[in-house]
Design a protein around this motif. Structure first.
Motif, mmCIF file in Angstrom:
data_model
loop_
_atom_site.group_PDB
_atom_site.id
_atom_site.type_symbol
_atom_site.label_atom_id
_atom_site.label_comp_id
_atom_site.label_asym_id
_atom_site.label_seq_id
_atom_site.Cartn_x
_atom_site.Cartn_y
_atom_site.Cartn_z
ATOM 1 N N ALA A 1 -9.349 27.528 8.401
ATOM 2 C CA ALA A 1 -9.115 27.889 9.796
ATOM 3 C C ALA A 1 -10.432 28.230 10.465
ATOM 4 N N SER A 2 -10.534 27.878 11.730
ATOM 5 C CA SER A 2 -11.718 28.216 12.507
ATOM 6 C C SER A 2 -11.292 28.530 13.930
ATOM 7 N N GLY A 3 -12.233 29.000 14.712
ATOM 8 C CA GLY A 3 -11.917 29.401 16.074
ATOM 9 C C GLY A 3 -11.530 30.865 16.105
ATOM 10 N N ASN A 4 -10.489 31.184 16.850
ATOM 11 C CA ASN A 4 -10.064 32.568 17.010
ATOM 12 C C ASN A 4 -9.207 33.009 15.833
ATOM 13 N N ILE A 5 -9.822 33.075 14.659
ATOM 14 C CA ILE A 5 -9.060 33.357 13.442
ATOM 15 C C ILE A 5 -8.496 34.775 13.424
ATOM 16 N N PHE A 6 -9.068 35.655 14.212
ATOM 17 C CA PHE A 6 -8.575 37.040 14.218
ATOM 18 C C PHE A 6 -7.221 37.152 14.905
ATOM 19 N N SER A 7 -6.805 36.095 15.581
ATOM 20 C CA SER A 7 -5.494 36.099 16.222
ATOM 21 C C SER A 7 -4.381 35.624 15.288
ATOM 22 N N ILE A 8 -4.772 35.151 14.097
ATOM 23 C CA ILE A 8 -3.772 34.584 13.190
ATOM 24 C C ILE A 8 -2.920 35.680 12.576
ATOM 25 N N ASN A 9 -1.615 35.513 12.671
ATOM 26 C CA ASN A 9 -0.686 36.459 12.067
ATOM 27 C C ASN A 9 -0.095 35.855 10.797
ATOM 28 N N VAL A 10 0.609 34.762 10.943
ATOM 29 C CA VAL A 10 1.255 34.116 9.799
ATOM 30 C C VAL A 10 0.612 32.757 9.546
ATOM 31 N N MET A 11 0.305 32.492 8.299
ATOM 32 C CA MET A 11 -0.162 31.157 7.896
ATOM 33 C C MET A 11 0.971 30.499 7.120
ATOM 34 N N GLY A 12 1.162 29.222 7.371
ATOM 35 C CA GLY A 12 2.260 28.535 6.715
ATOM 36 C C GLY A 12 1.884 27.130 6.284
ATOM 37 N N TRP A 13 2.676 26.653 5.345
ATOM 38 C CA TRP A 13 2.529 25.278 4.892
ATOM 39 C C TRP A 13 3.828 24.534 5.195
ATOM 40 N N TYR A 14 3.680 23.343 5.714
ATOM 41 C CA TYR A 14 4.793 22.482 6.068
ATOM 42 C C TYR A 14 4.607 21.159 5.330
ATOM 43 N N ARG A 15 5.670 20.412 5.257
ATOM 44 C CA ARG A 15 5.533 19.052 4.743
ATOM 45 C C ARG A 15 6.532 18.141 5.449
ATOM 46 N N GLN A 16 6.179 16.879 5.501
ATOM 47 C CA GLN A 16 7.047 15.885 6.126
ATOM 48 C C GLN A 16 7.088 14.661 5.228
ATOM 49 N N ALA A 17 8.243 14.459 4.632
ATOM 50 C CA ALA A 17 8.445 13.290 3.788
ATOM 51 C C ALA A 17 8.771 12.084 4.660
ATOM 52 N N PRO A 18 8.576 10.894 4.151
ATOM 53 C CA PRO A 18 8.882 9.687 4.937
ATOM 54 C C PRO A 18 10.325 9.692 5.423
ATOM 55 N N GLY A 19 10.484 9.499 6.712
ATOM 56 C CA GLY A 19 11.822 9.448 7.282
ATOM 57 C C GLY A 19 12.499 10.789 7.451
ATOM 58 N N GLU A 20 11.780 11.861 7.149
ATOM 59 C CA GLU A 20 12.371 13.190 7.246
ATOM 60 C C GLU A 20 11.675 14.010 8.328
#
Length: 114
Positions: free
Chosen positions: A23-42
């Motif tokens: 992460a870069s930029g205004n990192i002090f504003s970050i509250n929650v970090m998350g991971w997402y994924r997108q499978a083909p067709g989903e």
């Protein structure tokens, strides 16, 4: 906030892979970090989150196999083990800021195949 995910690749079933999110930029504003994924067709799905205070959540399908972490420079990692073919997807990191704004980076492709 700008985000850059990396670490994707081809891995055999049962193998492991570690994804990173810088992460870069205004990192002090970050509250929650998350991971997402997108499978083909989903649709894109949220699979793991970690709050500023260290609270962690996982979707049931990755519990016990994936581990999310975060450091004090707002970099996050997703350690993935016991990978299955159904884990094949483009993986994204995303954040929610203190002001409830959402940001996502470009994804990184994970392919689980023999």
């Amino acid at each position: 906030v700008q985000l850059q995910a990396s670490g994707g690749g081809l891995v055999q079933p049962g193998g492991s892979l570690r994804l990173s999110c810088a992460a870069s930029g205004n990192i002090f504003s970050i509250n929650v970090m998350g991971w997402y994924r997108q499978a083909p067709g989903e649709q894109r799905e949220l699979i793991a989150t970690i709050t500023r205070g260290g609270s962690i959540w996982y979707v049931d399908s990755v519990k016990g196999r994936f581990t999310v972490s975060r450091d004090n420079t707002e970099n996050s990692t997703l350690q993935m083990s016991s990978l299955k073919s159904e884990d094949t997807a483009v993986y994204y990191c995303g954040v929610r800021t203190i002001g409830n704004s959402y940001y996502w980076g470009q994804g990184t492709l994970v392919t689980v195949s023999s």
